[in-house]
Design a protein around this motif. Sequence first.
Motif, PDB file in Angstrom:
ATOM      1  N   LYS A 137       1.215  -1.410  -0.404  1.00  0.00           N
ATOM      2  CA  LYS A 137       0.277  -0.030  -0.182  1.00  0.00           C
ATOM      3  C   LYS A 137       0.430   0.986  -0.320  1.00  0.00           C
ATOM      4  O   LYS A 137       0.523   2.308  -0.415  1.00  0.00           O
ATOM      5  CB  LYS A 137      -1.042   0.157   1.548  1.00  0.00           C
ATOM      6  N   HIS A 138       1.677   0.816   1.000  1.00  0.00           N
ATOM      7  CA  HIS A 138       3.036   2.340   1.237  1.00  0.00           C
ATOM      8  C   HIS A 138       3.351   2.851   0.088  1.00  0.00           C
ATOM      9  O   HIS A 138       4.171   3.922  -0.056  1.00  0.00           O
ATOM     10  CB  HIS A 138       3.334   2.280   2.876  1.00  0.00           C
TER      11      HIS A 138
ATOM     12  N   THR B 296      -3.324   1.388   8.122  1.00  0.00           N
ATOM     13  CA  THR B 296      -1.732   1.462   8.925  1.00  0.00           C
ATOM     14  C   THR B 296      -0.776   2.294   8.309  1.00  0.00           C
ATOM     15  O   THR B 296      -0.692   3.205   7.548  1.00  0.00           O
ATOM     16  CB  THR B 296      -1.478  -0.563   7.996  1.00  0.00           C
ATOM     17  N   THR B 297       0.637   2.564   9.175  1.00  0.00           N
ATOM     18  CA  THR B 297       1.349   3.400   7.890  1.00  0.00           C
ATOM     19  C   THR B 297       2.645   3.221   7.682  1.00  0.00           C
ATOM     20  O   THR B 297       2.663   2.071   7.449  1.00  0.00           O
ATOM     21  CB  THR B 297       0.873   4.199   9.520  1.00  0.00           C
TER      22      THR B 297
ATOM     23  N   ALA C  10       5.031  -0.364   8.033  1.00  0.00           N
ATOM     24  CA  ALA C  10       5.812  -0.761   7.128  1.00  0.00           C
ATOM     25  C   ALA C  10       6.931  -0.954   7.246  1.00  0.00           C
ATOM     26  O   ALA C  10       8.075  -2.217   6.748  1.00  0.00           O
ATOM     27  CB  ALA C  10       5.163  -0.210   5.690  1.00  0.00           C
ATOM     28  N   LEU C  11       8.015  -0.204   7.505  1.00  0.00           N
ATOM     29  CA  LEU C  11       8.757   0.034   8.154  1.00  0.00           C
ATOM     30  C   LEU C  11       9.563  -0.818   9.163  1.00  0.00           C
ATOM     31  O   LEU C  11      10.279  -2.026   9.045  1.00  0.00           O
ATOM     32  CB  LEU C  11       9.401   1.394   8.659  1.00  0.00           C
ATOM     33  N   ALA C  12       8.711  -1.127   9.744  1.00  0.00           N
ATOM     34  CA  ALA C  12       9.162  -2.671  10.394  1.00  0.00           C
ATOM     35  C   ALA C  12       8.054  -3.558  10.390  1.00  0.00           C
ATOM     36  O   ALA C  12       9.234  -4.925  10.568  1.00  0.00           O
ATOM     37  CB  ALA C  12       7.756  -2.257  11.806  1.00  0.00           C
TER      38      ALA C  12
ATOM     39  N   PRO D  28      -4.686   7.838   2.573  1.00  0.00           N
ATOM     40  CA  PRO D  28      -5.299   8.045   3.399  1.00  0.00           C
ATOM     41  C   PRO D  28      -6.118   7.366   4.862  1.00  0.00           C
ATOM     42  O   PRO D  28      -6.333   6.063   4.138  1.00  0.00           O
ATOM     43  CB  PRO D  28      -6.221   8.723   2.225  1.00  0.00           C
ATOM     44  N   LYS D  29      -6.621   8.227   5.876  1.00  0.00           N
ATOM     45  CA  LYS D  29      -7.208   6.751   6.417  1.00  0.00           C
ATOM     46  C   LYS D  29      -8.459   6.579   6.927  1.00  0.00           C
ATOM     47  O   LYS D  29      -9.335   7.848   6.325  1.00  0.00           O
ATOM     48  CB  LYS D  29      -6.394   7.965   8.063  1.00  0.00           C
ATOM     49  N   PRO D  30      -8.862   5.797   7.548  1.00  0.00           N
ATOM     50  CA  PRO D  30     -10.469   5.720   8.024  1.00  0.00           C
ATOM     51  C   PRO D  30     -10.291   7.174   8.781  1.00  0.00           C
ATOM     52  O   PRO D  30     -10.191   7.884   9.607  1.00  0.00           O
ATOM     53  CB  PRO D  30     -10.061   5.114   9.366  1.00  0.00           C
TER      54      PRO D  30
END
Length: 420
Positions: A159-160, A204-205, A209-211, A236-238
């Motif tokens: 996604k990112h 998710t952020t 993704a980095l994690a 974009p977020k909920p």
Amino acid sequence: MSLDPRRFLLDLYQAALGAVSAEKCLPAFLPAPPKGRTLVIGAGKGAAAMAKAVEDHWPGELSGLVVTRYHHGADCKRIEVVEASHPVPDAAGQRAAQRMLDMVQGMTEDDLVLCLISGGGSALLAAPAEGVSLSEKQAINKALLKSGANIGEMNCVRKHLSAIKGGRLALACAPARVVTLLISDVPGDDPGVIASGPTLPDPTTCADALAVLKKYAIEVPPHVRALLESGAVETPKPGDERFARNSHHVMATAQMALEAAAEAARKAGITPYILSDDMEGEARDIGMAHAALARQVARRGQPFAKPCVILSGGETTVTVRGNGRGGRNAEFLLSLAIALNGEPGVHAIACDTDGIDGSEDNAGALLAPDSVERAAQQGMRAKSMLENNDGYGFFSALGDLVVSGPTRTNVNDFRAVLVL
């Protein structure tokens, strides 16, 4: 009781597939035609069959584009079907994604975008984020597939690093209303995870993704890491008001497939038990757990009396360490076979409902009590082949692969363990 275990298990698989076909599930979820135009877009292994079902049941004008896996097309007249690569994206998928983004420009509030999403869309909708090349996304995708990451973790990263996933496609459709119809291939049926949620907001952020990349020791180019660390590719977020007019419906799930198989089993005189519709973990570990349960049933009549069939679904993973031909269902069955050690009266099937076990040409395979013995007679050592991730080679040599061809649906793995 006169029962052909092989035929019985194949019949359960077919019953499961029939219950989650687009033609059966989709028509009831079609919205009313809008004042304006209707545009159909979508992606996934089931996208072409879904588009055909829309064409067959839509009362008004229609146009659009969907992208599906090679050889998964359908005979659509008004909706264009493009085929591309899965599980690793290719240029055909990239071109289709860009065309889709171009097509949704200029929509109005009176227009409807009908988005058809099924598993596989993450690879098929290949629109790398600005600053990320297709070859870089391909390399990261390959590393994720081999890492043992689950589908949610993989799709968080996807996604990112995308210009279309994680809700971005829906934003490109604004101000048109977007209705998304989904066939779920993810444990838990989270619509935002299916095909990396191109029309759904993403909780998710970049940090998440980095994690994932850190957890599985996946190296990415420095500039890609910098994009994630800066938050420049955040989704974009909920709660984002731009999604307010949109809706979504998960219309086919693993649970539906399992319930259909259970009903078929009952009609054949075998009591079914659904263990779970969302099992995750290493395929070989899930195989060992199923073997322990089957042995307890076979030897002690606990927790179920035999004859019975134990059903389960979900998506296992395979951490690739060998160089054999695998697939998670073949890996599950080979592990199951080793753990059962020829337990009398235990037969099994494990197949992917999309008809493709990983990237092979089979849906899965069948297991009989004498599978390991027959393999040994051919000079094959089951444990060695498991360590080499060569479940395909094992069951191919026995003539026990299940080759269904593309099913044009996808609710993930289907497993049935029959104890007589």
